[in-house]
Design an enzyme around this catalytic site. Structure first.
Site, PDB file in Angstrom:
ATOM      1  N   GLN A 121      -1.805   2.323  10.047  1.00 49.86           N
ATOM      2  CA  GLN A 121      -0.515   2.425   9.335  1.00 49.86           C
ATOM      3  C   GLN A 121       0.521   3.179  10.178  1.00 49.86           C
ATOM      4  O   GLN A 121       1.718   2.926  10.072  1.00 49.86           O
ATOM      5  CB  GLN A 121      -0.697   3.158   7.989  1.00 49.86           C
ATOM      6  N   ASP A 170      -2.023  10.845  -1.924  1.00 48.87           N
ATOM      7  CA  ASP A 170      -2.449   9.808  -2.871  1.00 48.87           C
ATOM      8  C   ASP A 170      -2.836  10.396  -4.224  1.00 48.87           C
ATOM      9  O   ASP A 170      -2.760   9.721  -5.250  1.00 48.87           O
ATOM     10  CB  ASP A 170      -3.608   9.007  -2.286  1.00 48.87           C
ATOM     11  N   ARG A 173       0.862  -1.184   0.000  1.00 46.25           N
ATOM     12  CA  ARG A 173       0.000   0.000   0.000  1.00 46.25           C
ATOM     13  C   ARG A 173       0.897   1.231   0.000  1.00 46.25           C
ATOM     14  O   ARG A 173       2.116   1.113   0.108  1.00 46.25           O
ATOM     15  CB  ARG A 173      -1.031  -0.017   1.144  1.00 46.25           C
ATOM     16  N   GLY A 174       0.260   2.403  -0.084  1.00 46.63           N
ATOM     17  CA  GLY A 174       1.046   3.635  -0.189  1.00 46.63           C
ATOM     18  C   GLY A 174       1.188   3.977  -1.670  1.00 46.63           C
ATOM     19  O   GLY A 174       1.560   3.114  -2.479  1.00 46.63           O
ATOM     20  N   ALA A 175       0.902   5.242  -2.008  1.00 46.50           N
ATOM     21  CA  ALA A 175       0.753   5.611  -3.420  1.00 46.50           C
ATOM     22  C   ALA A 175       1.963   5.258  -4.314  1.00 46.50           C
ATOM     23  O   ALA A 175       1.788   4.543  -5.317  1.00 46.50           O
ATOM     24  CB  ALA A 175       0.409   7.096  -3.505  1.00 46.50           C
ATOM     25  N   ARG A 220      -7.321  -0.352  -6.851  1.00 46.89           N
ATOM     26  CA  ARG A 220      -7.597   0.649  -5.800  1.00 46.89           C
ATOM     27  C   ARG A 220      -7.762   1.995  -6.511  1.00 46.89           C
ATOM     28  O   ARG A 220      -6.932   2.359  -7.343  1.00 46.89           O
ATOM     29  CB  ARG A 220      -6.467   0.717  -4.752  1.00 46.89           C
ATOM     30  N   ASN A 226      -5.331  12.362   0.873  1.00 48.60           N
ATOM     31  CA  ASN A 226      -4.405  11.519   1.637  1.00 48.60           C
ATOM     32  C   ASN A 226      -5.246  10.723   2.636  1.00 48.60           C
ATOM     33  O   ASN A 226      -6.483  10.867   2.706  1.00 48.60           O
ATOM     34  CB  ASN A 226      -3.337  12.372   2.333  1.00 48.60           C
ATOM     35  N   LYS A 227      -4.586   9.897   3.410  1.00 43.95           N
ATOM     36  CA  LYS A 227      -5.254   9.006   4.374  1.00 43.95           C
ATOM     37  C   LYS A 227      -6.296   9.739   5.204  1.00 43.95           C
ATOM     38  O   LYS A 227      -6.072  10.862   5.638  1.00 43.95           O
ATOM     39  CB  LYS A 227      -4.179   8.388   5.267  1.00 43.95           C
TER      40      LYS A 227
HETATM   41  O1  MRU Z   1      -4.474   3.115   2.314  1.00 43.66           O
HETATM   42  P1  MRU Z   1      -3.004   3.323   2.169  1.00 43.66           P
HETATM   43  O2  MRU Z   1      -2.207   2.761   3.292  1.00 43.66           O
HETATM   44  O3  MRU Z   1      -2.503   2.912   0.816  1.00 43.66           O
HETATM   45  O4  MRU Z   1      -2.845   4.906   2.259  1.00 43.66           O
HETATM   46  C1  MRU Z   1      -1.566   5.461   2.215  1.00 43.66           C
HETATM   47  C2  MRU Z   1      -1.556   6.924   2.380  1.00 43.66           C
HETATM   48  O5  MRU Z   1      -2.565   7.577   2.498  1.00 43.66           O
HETATM   49  C3  MRU Z   1      -0.203   7.578   2.289  1.00 43.66           C
HETATM   50  O6  MRU Z   1      -0.126   8.694   3.125  1.00 43.66           O
HETATM   51  C4  MRU Z   1       0.021   8.032   0.834  1.00 43.66           C
HETATM   52  O7  MRU Z   1      -0.190   6.979  -0.040  1.00 43.66           O
HETATM   53  C5  MRU Z   1       1.364   8.578   0.630  1.00 43.66           C
HETATM   54  S1  MRU Z   1       2.584   7.329   0.645  1.00 43.66           S
HETATM   55  C6  MRU Z   1       4.092   7.966   0.281  1.00 43.66           C
END
Ligand code: MRU
Length: 338
Positions: free
Chosen positions: A186, A227, A45-47, A79, A237-238
């Site tokens: 996270q 994201d 996960r994470g963009a 996603r 973002n999250k």
């Molecule tokens: O749902 P996730 O864990 O994929 O969400 C991740 C985030 O929101 C991060 O802050 C974002 O992707 C930036 S990662 C460098």
């Protein structure tokens, strides 16, 4: 530093982020369907990491002789919010189009090579983000971050945590407050683990403590990842990021967003066009299989929120630092040549 995702002869190997920090177990995607599973289930996960996973997933599909468009469409749809995922898939589509009619062996070789380049470039991009962002970090103060925008959310080094790592390497005496980041945790599971491994002084707080500490004068700045960033600088973002941004502004604390250009979506004018992923109810009703809410209660579980640009002090990317008006500054940075 942990290897988030690597291409091997056996498939794409990823540290299983669902199990951290209790277990360091690796998951291997041997075909594109297994990569789709890994993305949907948050093994990875994470963009920026999703961008690499998308590209490597396409390479797996090509290697197995699957229908190219089906592979690309399936992975890109796995996603919806992080634009990096479709960016990674699009990069593979562009390469295929540029190659034209080539022998199958050559196509497979070039696809694997491109997917691996996506990974190595991402690490270099994060390091560049770190260098640009380190100057903004106030020496001797605390940095607050939300979710995990670290090595685990990228191919390595991280975006927001890249800024923190670079500030520490530059000799700044800082410590970090990590929001736990309900419901997927996270912050508690990944950010706290990553920073502890690096020996960066870190304090874990629950999400509802952020306002209290932002008011205390201890926090020098907030740094988060993203994201998807719209042309006007609105940032997805999250979930929970928006609240942190409002509280930061209210208390005069700078709020920085660290993200590669691949997170910019300049095709959309503002954040209202960003699709927000809705995650399973179970993530809210349960914590590690333990039910914490009454059976049958109605649940909402949006995985992301959108922070309006007026709360964003600056956006740090690999080419520099963008400030308002973002419609101009983001476009200029996105056009910067590598
Ligand atoms: O749902 P996730 O864990 O994929 O969400 C991740 C985030 O929101 C991060 O802050 C974002 O992707 C930036 S990662 C460098």
């Amino acid at each position: 530093m942990v290897e988030t995702i690597v291409w091997t002869n056996d498939g794409v190997v990823m540290i299983d982020q669902r199990l951290l920090p209790r277990e360091e177990t690796f998951f291997t995607a041997r075909n594109y369907r297994e990569m789709e599973y890994a993305i949907k289930e948050m093994v990875i996960r994470g963009a920026p990491a999703l961008g690499v996973a998308g590209a490597m997933g396409v390479a797996l599909g090509v290697q197995a002789g699957e229908d190219f468009d089906t592979v690309c469409n399936t992975l890109a749809a796995s996603r919806p919010t992080a634009v990096n995922l479709s960016w990674g898939v699009q990069r593979m589509r562009a390469l295929k189009a540029a190659l034209g009619e080539v022998a199958r062996e050559e196509l497979v070789r070039r696809m694997i090579e491109e997917a691996q380049t996506t990974r190595s470039e991402d690490i270099a991009i994060c390091e560049a983000i770190g260098k640009h962002g380190a100057d903004l970090v106030v020496d001797g103060k605390t940095v607050l971050t939300h979710c995990n925008a670290g090595a685990l959310a990228t191919a390595g080094y991280g975006t927001a945590l890249g800024v923190i790592r670079a500030a520490v390497s530059a000799g700044k005496k800082i410590d970090v407050f990590a929001d736990e980041t309900r419901p997927f945790l996270q912050g508690a599971r990944l950010t706290a683990w990553e920073l502890q491994q690096d020996g960066i002084p870190t304090t874990l707080i629950t999400d509802n403590m952020a306002g209290h500490f932002l008011k205390s004068g201890r926090i020098g700045c907030v740094v988060v990842g993203a994201d998807r960033i719209a042309a006007n600088g609105d940032v997805a973002n999250k979930i929970g990021t928006y609240g942190v941004a409002v509280l930061a502004k209210e208390n005069g604390v700078p709020f920085y967003v660290a993200a590669p250009v691949s997170t910019f979506d300049l095709t959309i004018p503002d954040g209202s066009h960003i699709p927000i992923e809705q995650r399973p109810e179970l993530e809210v009703t349960h914590v590690f299989s333990e039910q914490i809410a009454p059976t049958g209660i109605r649940i909402e579980n949006p995985a992301f929120d959108v922070t309006p640009n007026k709360y964003v002090t600056a956006i740090i990317c690999e080419h520099g630092v963008a400030r308002a008006p973002y419609t101009e500054s983001l476009k200029a940075l996105a056009a910067t040549k590598k």
